[in-house]
Design a protein around this motif. Structure first.
Motif, PDB file in Angstrom:
ATOM      1  N   MET A  84       0.880  -1.175   0.129  1.00 29.37           N
ATOM      2  CA  MET A  84       0.020  -0.108   0.076  1.00 29.37           C
ATOM      3  C   MET A  84       0.829   1.100   0.100  1.00 29.37           C
ATOM      4  O   MET A  84       1.798   1.186   0.819  1.00 29.37           O
ATOM      5  CB  MET A  84      -0.883   0.067   1.304  1.00 29.37           C
ATOM      6  CG  MET A  84      -1.806   1.246   1.245  1.00 29.37           C
ATOM      7  SD  MET A  84      -3.046   1.246   2.794  1.00 29.37           S
ATOM      8  CE  MET A  84      -3.934  -0.506   2.189  1.00 29.37           C
ATOM      9  N   LYS A  85       0.546   2.238  -0.883  1.00 35.49           N
ATOM     10  CA  LYS A  85       1.427   3.378  -0.798  1.00 35.49           C
ATOM     11  C   LYS A  85       1.272   4.226   0.408  1.00 35.49           C
ATOM     12  O   LYS A  85       0.137   4.292   0.908  1.00 35.49           O
ATOM     13  CB  LYS A  85       0.555   4.218  -2.039  1.00 35.49           C
ATOM     14  CG  LYS A  85       1.634   5.508  -2.358  1.00 35.49           C
ATOM     15  CD  LYS A  85       0.963   6.268  -3.376  1.00 35.49           C
ATOM     16  CE  LYS A  85       1.841   7.674  -3.742  1.00 35.49           C
ATOM     17  NZ  LYS A  85       1.275   8.526  -4.629  1.00 35.49           N
ATOM     18  N   PRO A 126      -3.886   8.793  -0.301  1.00 37.34           N
ATOM     19  CA  PRO A 126      -3.768   8.269  -1.788  1.00 37.34           C
ATOM     20  C   PRO A 126      -5.178   7.777  -2.230  1.00 37.34           C
ATOM     21  O   PRO A 126      -5.759   7.832  -3.124  1.00 37.34           O
ATOM     22  CB  PRO A 126      -2.880   7.026  -1.863  1.00 37.34           C
ATOM     23  CG  PRO A 126      -1.735   7.406  -0.565  1.00 37.34           C
ATOM     24  CD  PRO A 126      -2.514   8.182   0.397  1.00 37.34           C
ATOM     25  N   ASP A 127      -5.762   7.136  -1.324  1.00 41.22           N
ATOM     26  CA  ASP A 127      -7.071   6.379  -1.427  1.00 41.22           C
ATOM     27  C   ASP A 127      -8.228   6.858  -0.521  1.00 41.22           C
ATOM     28  O   ASP A 127      -8.423   6.329   0.532  1.00 41.22           O
ATOM     29  CB  ASP A 127      -6.644   4.997  -1.326  1.00 41.22           C
ATOM     30  CG  ASP A 127      -8.132   4.077  -1.879  1.00 41.22           C
ATOM     31  OD1 ASP A 127      -9.241   4.584  -2.051  1.00 41.22           O
ATOM     32  OD2 ASP A 127      -7.920   2.826  -2.248  1.00 41.22           O
ATOM     33  N   LEU A 142       0.360  15.724  -5.236  1.00 42.79           N
ATOM     34  CA  LEU A 142       1.547  14.654  -4.859  1.00 42.79           C
ATOM     35  C   LEU A 142       1.078  13.157  -4.262  1.00 42.79           C
ATOM     36  O   LEU A 142       1.589  12.439  -4.439  1.00 42.79           O
ATOM     37  CB  LEU A 142       3.096  15.266  -4.362  1.00 42.79           C
ATOM     38  CG  LEU A 142       3.346  16.433  -5.186  1.00 42.79           C
ATOM     39  CD1 LEU A 142       4.576  16.806  -4.612  1.00 42.79           C
ATOM     40  CD2 LEU A 142       3.724  15.916  -6.624  1.00 42.79           C
ATOM     41  N   VAL A 143       0.048  13.481  -3.444  1.00 38.90           N
ATOM     42  CA  VAL A 143      -0.475  12.303  -2.680  1.00 38.90           C
ATOM     43  C   VAL A 143      -1.800  11.667  -3.262  1.00 38.90           C
ATOM     44  O   VAL A 143      -1.791  10.548  -3.465  1.00 38.90           O
ATOM     45  CB  VAL A 143      -0.802  12.504  -1.113  1.00 38.90           C
ATOM     46  CG1 VAL A 143      -1.064  11.447  -0.274  1.00 38.90           C
ATOM     47  CG2 VAL A 143       0.447  13.197  -0.582  1.00 38.90           C
ATOM     48  N   THR A 144      -2.881  12.431  -3.493  1.00 39.55           N
ATOM     49  CA  THR A 144      -4.157  12.085  -3.788  1.00 39.55           C
ATOM     50  C   THR A 144      -4.213  11.981  -5.356  1.00 39.55           C
ATOM     51  O   THR A 144      -4.337  13.279  -5.911  1.00 39.55           O
ATOM     52  CB  THR A 144      -5.425  12.881  -3.028  1.00 39.55           C
ATOM     53  OG1 THR A 144      -5.003  12.837  -1.934  1.00 39.55           O
ATOM     54  CG2 THR A 144      -6.526  12.050  -3.444  1.00 39.55           C
ATOM     55  N   GLN A 147      -9.449  10.218  -6.961  1.00 43.18           N
ATOM     56  CA  GLN A 147      -9.491  10.015  -5.570  1.00 43.18           C
ATOM     57  C   GLN A 147     -10.138  11.227  -4.955  1.00 43.18           C
ATOM     58  O   GLN A 147     -10.211  11.320  -3.687  1.00 43.18           O
ATOM     59  CB  GLN A 147      -8.552   9.421  -4.829  1.00 43.18           C
ATOM     60  CG  GLN A 147      -8.389   7.783  -5.187  1.00 43.18           C
ATOM     61  CD  GLN A 147      -9.533   7.061  -4.724  1.00 43.18           C
ATOM     62  OE1 GLN A 147     -10.287   7.332  -3.520  1.00 43.18           O
ATOM     63  NE2 GLN A 147      -9.444   5.733  -5.298  1.00 43.18           N
ATOM     64  N   ARG A 148      -9.937  12.366  -5.694  1.00 48.55           N
ATOM     65  CA  ARG A 148     -10.554  13.724  -5.263  1.00 48.55           C
ATOM     66  C   ARG A 148     -11.845  13.910  -5.375  1.00 48.55           C
ATOM     67  O   ARG A 148     -12.357  14.642  -6.082  1.00 48.55           O
ATOM     68  CB  ARG A 148      -9.622  14.760  -6.160  1.00 48.55           C
ATOM     69  CG  ARG A 148      -8.193  14.698  -5.825  1.00 48.55           C
ATOM     70  CD  ARG A 148      -7.156  15.668  -6.536  1.00 48.55           C
ATOM     71  NE  ARG A 148      -5.859  15.383  -6.885  1.00 48.55           N
ATOM     72  CZ  ARG A 148      -5.259  15.510  -7.775  1.00 48.55           C
ATOM     73  NH1 ARG A 148      -5.500  16.585  -8.628  1.00 48.55           N
ATOM     74  NH2 ARG A 148      -3.874  15.227  -7.975  1.00 48.55           N
TER      75      ARG A 148
END
Length: 261
Positions: A1-2, A148-149, A178-180, A184-185
């Motif tokens: 998982m990230k 991320p999720d 840089l994360v999401t 997923q936004r």
């Protein structure tokens, strides 16, 4: 998982900045105060509504620990658990809340509070180390827009929430690019729909506007606070009643008219 967080969220400097923003003794920021007071009122009002049955209270992404302190002061929790993804932030908050010694934060010093009945640990919202339906009251402030999720985060929040349990979620929709990832936004409506998919329902939604001062400009953005309840039991009862009524309609046949000679 990230991994959830970027390195910049796990630096001593960033952790000290959050602590300075939150605690009145250290506070040098103006934009955080109205939002914090707004969230505090919503959290404590809903905690009070639970009544005498004191729940296990969880704060996911507790940051500087100010909400943990407020829940402790309210005496409305059986036990309080704080989960934080940043080891640097956790160490500063642990020193402030749990120790009695003076704590040096940047160029400032604050006395440790020495609180009991609070447990702090490292964890990630995407994979919470908590039992299913184990928490009666959950707080999650500005975390969903920094992972991320987002959908997985919502799933985990609903998974740990007890039936009839209450969840307070705040998000500013200023997603970390840089994360999401883009898919997923989620918007406010999409977040509500994700809760519904997991048998959690938004019973109230608050909205406030904030202005964040940067080096060369000001950014104004909206912050939404969702009050969510796990209505699994009620939901399924309602569903079964509807099914039963539907079944009766199908099985009831009109009486046959007597044959006339």
């Amino acid at each position: 998982m990230k991994k959830i967080f970027l390195d910049k969220y796990n630096t001593q400097e960033k952790a000290e900045e959050y602590a300075i923003m939150a605690w009145p003794v250290l506070n040098q920021s103006s934009y955080s105060k109205p939002f914090y007071n707004f969230v505090k009122k919503i959290v404590l009002t809903n905690l009070k509504k639970i009544g005498d049955n004191k729940p296990l209270c969880i704060d996911i992404g507790f940051g500087s620990g100010k909400i943990l302190f407020d829940m402790h002061a309210s005496k409305g929790c059986q036990k309080i658990v704080g989960i934080e993804q940043s080891p640097a932030m956790l160490e500063i908050t642990k020193s402030i809340l749990l120790k009695k010694l003076p704590v040096k934060i940047g160029s400032n010093t604050i006395d440790g509070l020495g609180l009991k009945n609070i447990s702090l640990k490292i964890g990630e919202i995407q994979l919470l180390d908590l039992k299913t339906e184990s928490c009666g009251f959950v707080v999650c402030i500005n975390v969903l827009d920094r992972i991320p999720d987002t959908k997985r985060g919502i799933f985990e929040l609903c998974r740990i929430l007890k039936k009839e349990g209450v969840l307070i979620v705040a998000t500013a929709f200023d997603y970390e690019e840089l994360v999401t990832p883009p898919e997923q936004r989620l918007s406010s409506t999409q977040i509500e729909n994700e809760f519904k998919k997991n048998s959690c329902f938004v019973i109230k939604k608050h909205k406030t506007s904030l202005t964040k001062k940067l080096v060369k400009k000001e950014i104004r953005y909206n912050e939404h606070i969702f009050v969510v309840k796990n209505l699994t039991k009620i939901h399924f009862k309602l569903k079964s009643k509807i099914s039963l009524c539907h079944l009766k309609k199908l099985t009831i046949r009109p009486k046959k008219k007597p044959l006339t000679k």
